[in-house]
Design a protein around this motif. Structure first.
Motif, PDB file in Angstrom:
ATOM      1  N   TYR A 259      13.162   9.353   2.500  1.00 20.75           N
ATOM      2  CA  TYR A 259      13.105   7.912   2.276  1.00 20.75           C
ATOM      3  C   TYR A 259      12.096   7.342   3.263  1.00 20.75           C
ATOM      4  CZ  TYR A 259      14.465   3.034   3.152  1.00 20.75           C
ATOM      5  OH  TYR A 259      14.465   1.683   3.362  1.00 20.75           O
ATOM      6  N   ALA A 260      11.160   6.527   2.789  1.00 22.28           N
ATOM      7  CA  ALA A 260      10.120   5.958   3.642  1.00 22.28           C
ATOM      8  C   ALA A 260      10.301   4.458   3.783  1.00 22.28           C
ATOM      9  CB  ALA A 260       8.743   6.255   3.068  1.00 22.28           C
ATOM     10  N   PHE A 261      10.319   3.999   5.017  1.00 24.13           N
ATOM     11  CA  PHE A 261      10.303   2.577   5.353  1.00 24.13           C
ATOM     12  C   PHE A 261       8.894   2.257   5.832  1.00 24.13           C
ATOM     13  CE2 PHE A 261      10.607  -0.967   8.265  1.00 24.13           C
ATOM     14  CZ  PHE A 261      11.506  -1.833   7.652  1.00 24.13           C
ATOM     15  N   VAL A 262       8.294   1.192   5.303  1.00 25.33           N
ATOM     16  CA  VAL A 262       6.894   0.882   5.586  1.00 25.33           C
ATOM     17  C   VAL A 262       6.785  -0.524   6.158  1.00 25.33           C
ATOM     18  CG1 VAL A 262       4.554   0.768   4.647  1.00 25.33           C
ATOM     19  CG2 VAL A 262       6.224   2.350   3.647  1.00 25.33           C
ATOM     20  N   ALA A 263       6.126  -0.642   7.292  1.00 26.77           N
ATOM     21  CA  ALA A 263       5.836  -1.938   7.915  1.00 26.77           C
ATOM     22  C   ALA A 263       4.330  -2.138   7.890  1.00 26.77           C
ATOM     23  CB  ALA A 263       6.357  -1.973   9.352  1.00 26.77           C
ATOM     24  N   SER A 264       3.866  -3.240   7.321  1.00 24.05           N
ATOM     25  CA  SER A 264       2.430  -3.377   7.108  1.00 24.05           C
ATOM     26  C   SER A 264       2.007  -4.841   7.041  1.00 24.05           C
ATOM     27  CB  SER A 264       2.039  -2.678   5.800  1.00 24.05           C
ATOM     28  OG  SER A 264       0.648  -2.785   5.552  1.00 24.05           O
ATOM     29  N   THR A 265       0.755  -5.088   7.395  1.00 19.50           N
ATOM     30  CA  THR A 265       0.146  -6.390   7.136  1.00 19.50           C
ATOM     31  C   THR A 265      -0.512  -6.410   5.766  1.00 19.50           C
ATOM     32  OG1 THR A 265      -1.910  -5.705   8.224  1.00 19.50           O
ATOM     33  CG2 THR A 265      -0.264  -6.829   9.588  1.00 19.50           C
ATOM     34  N   GLU A 266      -0.511  -5.268   5.085  1.00 17.02           N
ATOM     35  CA  GLU A 266      -1.046  -5.179   3.730  1.00 17.02           C
ATOM     36  C   GLU A 266       0.026  -5.612   2.739  1.00 17.02           C
ATOM     37  OE1 GLU A 266      -4.192  -4.102   3.157  1.00 17.02           O
ATOM     38  OE2 GLU A 266      -4.580  -3.708   5.283  1.00 17.02           O
ATOM     39  N   LYS A 267      -0.383  -6.388   1.736  1.00 17.72           N
ATOM     40  CA  LYS A 267       0.586  -6.848   0.750  1.00 17.72           C
ATOM     41  C   LYS A 267       1.086  -5.716  -0.129  1.00 17.72           C
ATOM     42  CE  LYS A 267       1.316 -10.512  -2.674  1.00 17.72           C
ATOM     43  NZ  LYS A 267       0.710 -11.672  -3.378  1.00 17.72           N
ATOM     44  N   GLU A 268       0.210  -4.759  -0.411  1.00 20.05           N
ATOM     45  CA  GLU A 268       0.582  -3.650  -1.287  1.00 20.05           C
ATOM     46  C   GLU A 268       0.179  -2.319  -0.649  1.00 20.05           C
ATOM     47  OE1 GLU A 268      -1.138  -4.360  -5.097  1.00 20.05           O
ATOM     48  OE2 GLU A 268       0.158  -6.063  -5.557  1.00 20.05           O
ATOM     49  N   PRO A 269       0.834  -1.927   0.425  1.00 18.09           N
ATOM     50  CA  PRO A 269       0.522  -0.637   1.035  1.00 18.09           C
ATOM     51  C   PRO A 269       1.036   0.498   0.160  1.00 18.09           C
ATOM     52  CG  PRO A 269       2.461  -1.560   2.064  1.00 18.09           C
ATOM     53  CD  PRO A 269       1.959  -2.603   1.107  1.00 18.09           C
ATOM     54  N   ASN A 270       0.558   1.675   0.443  1.00 17.52           N
ATOM     55  CA  ASN A 270       1.052   2.862  -0.257  1.00 17.52           C
ATOM     56  C   ASN A 270       2.487   3.127   0.171  1.00 17.52           C
ATOM     57  OD1 ASN A 270       1.457   5.345  -1.471  1.00 17.52           O
ATOM     58  ND2 ASN A 270       0.187   6.471   0.005  1.00 17.52           N
ATOM     59  N   LEU A 271       3.416   3.106  -0.764  1.00 18.17           N
ATOM     60  CA  LEU A 271       4.820   3.330  -0.437  1.00 18.17           C
ATOM     61  C   LEU A 271       5.246   4.778  -0.622  1.00 18.17           C
ATOM     62  CD1 LEU A 271       6.532   0.134  -1.935  1.00 18.17           C
ATOM     63  CD2 LEU A 271       5.716   0.556   0.389  1.00 18.17           C
ATOM     64  N   ASN A 272       4.329   5.613  -1.008  1.00 14.60           N
ATOM     65  CA  ASN A 272       4.642   7.028  -1.182  1.00 14.60           C
ATOM     66  C   ASN A 272       4.533   7.710   0.184  1.00 14.60           C
ATOM     67  OD1 ASN A 272       4.632   9.819  -1.715  1.00 14.60           O
ATOM     68  ND2 ASN A 272       3.806   9.488  -3.773  1.00 14.60           N
ATOM     69  N   GLY A 273       5.652   7.833   0.855  1.00 14.52           N
ATOM     70  CA  GLY A 273       5.654   8.391   2.200  1.00 14.52           C
ATOM     71  C   GLY A 273       5.132   9.812   2.258  1.00 14.52           C
ATOM     72  N   GLU A 274       5.500  10.630   1.272  1.00 12.13           N
ATOM     73  CA  GLU A 274       5.049  12.024   1.272  1.00 12.13           C
ATOM     74  C   GLU A 274       3.535  12.106   1.154  1.00 12.13           C
ATOM     75  OE1 GLU A 274       6.731  15.087   1.633  1.00 12.13           O
ATOM     76  OE2 GLU A 274       8.158  13.662   2.464  1.00 12.13           O
TER      77      GLU A 274
END
Length: 690
Positions: A259-274
């Motif tokens: 499971y990937a948790f993503v913190a970003s200033t990008e509105k649509e970052p890559n959510l595919n952690g792998e």
């Protein structure tokens, strides 16, 4: 060398909170914390974004408070110390192992028969941090709860909430936090768990849920800031809570459920952690490939601790776009608090780029800084707030010559040499006729004089208020060693390009002849400064080592040996050279800059000790090179570097510190990761390869 800690370290809070990790994004942003998960600095956070790359660094995500529910029992994974001294929760007790995969920190939490793994890394070129959780082993579903603690402040500052209301809104797959109108939005997002049981599909795996909270947590205790004499309390906003259930399935493979948790200033970052993790690993493999391919070693393999340093070297190289070159590069001097300093950049460049097989990065940095040369000077510092560069340095410009020489020696790049030569010639001309801060060539002896009251110009640049701790006005020895080296270098460059070289040779000959003034027959080593307002300074400092370690030395072989032996007997420690001789202890007189063996306290106390006995790691490299020059024994010279291998497991795990106490046990202090320390150890190691 596998950097790995078990419960003997992770379960001891005093030790685990003194080990810090660091990941970077190549544009000036970073994430950093302690092995224990405890915040001890204002500089710790999961997302310290560079909003004006490579500066404008802003704390946006402080931490995640993590708990798991497994087989009806709740376990804390996070650790906090509060203003009253209470440590609660104590999640560090559930850490079974901490390790580094390249530069990626990895924790393994053991709860009953379940094993949960956590990784943190950043996307290169973006203010995006990934926190990935992988269920490696379990017989029951595991519910993971994450409380996202956010902030929005300059990374040098601290936050007292005082009723601050941020905007926290739900968006698809997470939330968006806007600290105030006009602030850069922060996106906290997550994707569904992934695993490869049952052909890539998990039975009964839940989609993550998120709930907005907006609740301030008050009184996080920052122990290291207290040691540094700074405010040691901070508030963070619990913006939202994320929950997800990780299901092991009935036949879980070795890859686990992630499971990937993503913190970003990008509105649509890559959510595919792998996929993001594969990119990060590929980048690190590329870096080690440069090291192996472009710097062929006499031996088949370099030690694993050196391989760690090759990866650590990349953490300091960041983008500095300029109008003429949007892909310009620079070097961050140290983490957590330094920006890109001209002096540190030029000293670090050969080790971080040439030694690691990345000459194209060196080329970009040299061209980037060439655009900022003004009145024959390189800037000393680019302020965080984006103001005009500061030019209060006498040595950064002279180190530029050595950086260009190192680059040309590795590449034979006549094109760049032709481009930079007029700039280098103009620098020499400005120094001859005089530039800022009374920097000028003394016509009487051909040596460089520098300094005015109230300004610190050399690398020993500590200043508190109006107090310049080590003014060194006059003719500092390393400045004149660099000047002589620059003149010889310019003569060679001129011959290579078919330009007149005789004037540079004549100036170098004169400087070498009069450099003999630095030799002190009575002590058997060199004066530190000539012609200061108080006369010639005979204090034993490490600056004279450069008169031996630079490619062109103005000293006789006997004098070179005397310098190395004096520095070895009185200044050398396991992790570098003391900044002054240990023979003088601290007096009770206020402002008296005698030897101080401990570094700490408020700014006045710390800066008063900074160059008065404190050990500097980067000076170990020049000492090793000088020792090699004098004794021509690579094996013996390399022995001085060996303690740094063990230091990789302390302070900044996987990197090398800025400074150390002058007194045993030489506790590491200052920045947990310092560019010129990493650079000079790498460069010296290559020079001693037998």
């Amino acid at each position: 060398m596998c950097i790995e800690f078990g419960r003997e370290i992770c379960g001891n809070l005093d030790i685990a909170e003194s080990r810090e990790w660091l990941v970077t994004n190549g544009i000036g942003g970073y994430a950093s914390g302690t092995v224990a998960g405890l915040l001890t600095r204002r500089y710790h956070g999961l997302l310290v974004a560079a909003l004006k790359p490579p500066l404008g660094r802003t704390l946006m995500v402080a931490k995640l408070d993590e708990t798991v529910l497994y087989d009806t029992r709740s376990y804390s994974l996070d650790t906090n110390r509060w203003a009253d001294g209470i440590v609660s929760p104590q999640g560090y007790q559930n850490i079974e192992r901490f390790s580094l995969e390249g530069t990626i920190p990895v924790w393994r939490f053991a709860v009953a028969d379940a094993l949960l793994e956590k990784r943190v890394w950043m996307q290169q070129g973006a203010n995006t941090t990934y926190i990935q959780y992988t269920l490696r082993r379990a017989t029951q579903p595991l519910k993971l709860t994450l409380k996202a603690m956010v902030n929005y402040r300059d990374y040098h500052s601290d936050t007292q909430s005082n009723g601050w209301q941020m905007s926290v809104e739900e968006v698809e797959q997470g939330i968006c936090v806007t600290a105030y109108p006009g602030a850069v939005p922060l996106y906290l997002l997550s994707d569904s768990p992934k695993g490869d049981a049952y052909g890539g599909k998990l039975r009964n795996a839940s989609r993550p849920s998120v709930s907005v909270v907006h609740n301030w947590y008050h009184g996080f205790d920052l122990a290291v800031e207290r040691y540094r004499g700074l405010r040691d309390r901070e508030d963070h906003l619990h913006a939202a809570t994320f929950e997800v259930t990780l299901n092991p399935g009935e036949a879980m493979s070795t890859t686990g459920c992630t499971y990937a948790f993503v913190a970003s200033t990008e509105k649509e970052p890559n959510l595919n952690g792998e996929a993001a993790l594969k990119l990060r690993r590929a980048q690190e493999q590329k870096l080690t490939g440069f090291w192996k391919t472009n710097r062929p070693l006499k031996t088949k393999e370099s030690p694993s601790w050196i391989n760690h340093l090759v990866l650590a070297a990349d953490q300091f190289i960041v983008d500095r776009p300029v109008p003429e070159d949007p892909y310009g590069k620079t070097i961050i001097a140290g983490y957590h608090w330094f920006s890109d300093w001209g002096r540190d950049t030029m000293i670090s460049l050969p080790g971080l780029t040439i030694s690691t097989g990345r000459p194209e990065v060196a080329r970009s940095i040299l061209r980037t800084f060439a655009r900022y040369v003004d009145q024959g000077m390189l800037p000393n510092r680019f302020p965080d707030a984006g103001e005009q560069p500061e030019y209060n340095t006498v040595d950064a410009t002279l180190w530029y010559f050595e950086a260009v020489r190192a680059y040309y020696s590795a590449t034979d790049d006549d094109t760049l040499l032709g481009e930079l030569f007029p700039i280098l010639a103009d620098i020499i001309d400005w120094h001859c006729r005089g530039t800022r801060y009374n920097i000028h060539l003394d016509a009487a002896d051909g040596l460089l004089y520098a300094g005015v009251a109230g300004v610190q110009l050399t690398w020993m640049d500590a200043k508190v208020g109006d107090w310049v701790v080590t003014p060194r006005i006059g003719k500092p020895i390393e400045v004149n060693a660099l000047w002589y080296n620059a003149l010889r270098t310019m003569a060679k460059f001129a011959r290579q390009l078919g330009k007149p070289h005789q004037e540079y040779e004549a100036m170098a000959d004169r400087a070498k002849y009069r450099f003999s003034r630095f030799w002190n027959d009575e002590t058997g080593y060199c004066y530190d400064v000539l012609d200061s307002p108080d006369g010639d300074d005979a204090l034993l400092r490490p600056n004279q080592i450069f008169a031996v370690s630079l490619p062109e030395s103005p000293l006789t072989p006997a004098q070179q040996k005397g310098v190395v032996e004096a520095c070895g007997r009185s200044l050398l420690t396991s992790h570098g050279l003391r900044s002054r001789s240990v023979s003088e202890r601290l007096s009770l007189a206020p402002n008296h800059p005698q030897y101080q063996g401990k570094y700490g306290g408020n700014q006045y106390q710390r800066d008063g000790a900074y160059h008065q006995g404190t050990v500097w790691g980067w000076l170990l490299g020049p000492f090793v090179l000088a020792h090699l020059r004098v004794y021509k024994n690579p094996e013996q010279a390399r022995q001085f570097l060996e303690p740094m291998a063990n230091h990789l497991t302390a302070h900044g795990v996987g990197s090398l510190s800025e400074i150390f106490d002058g007194d045993a046990p030489m506790t590491p202090r200052g920045c947990i990761a310092q560019a010129w320390t990493v650079a000079e150890v790498l460069r010296a190691w290559l020079a001693t390869e037998s």
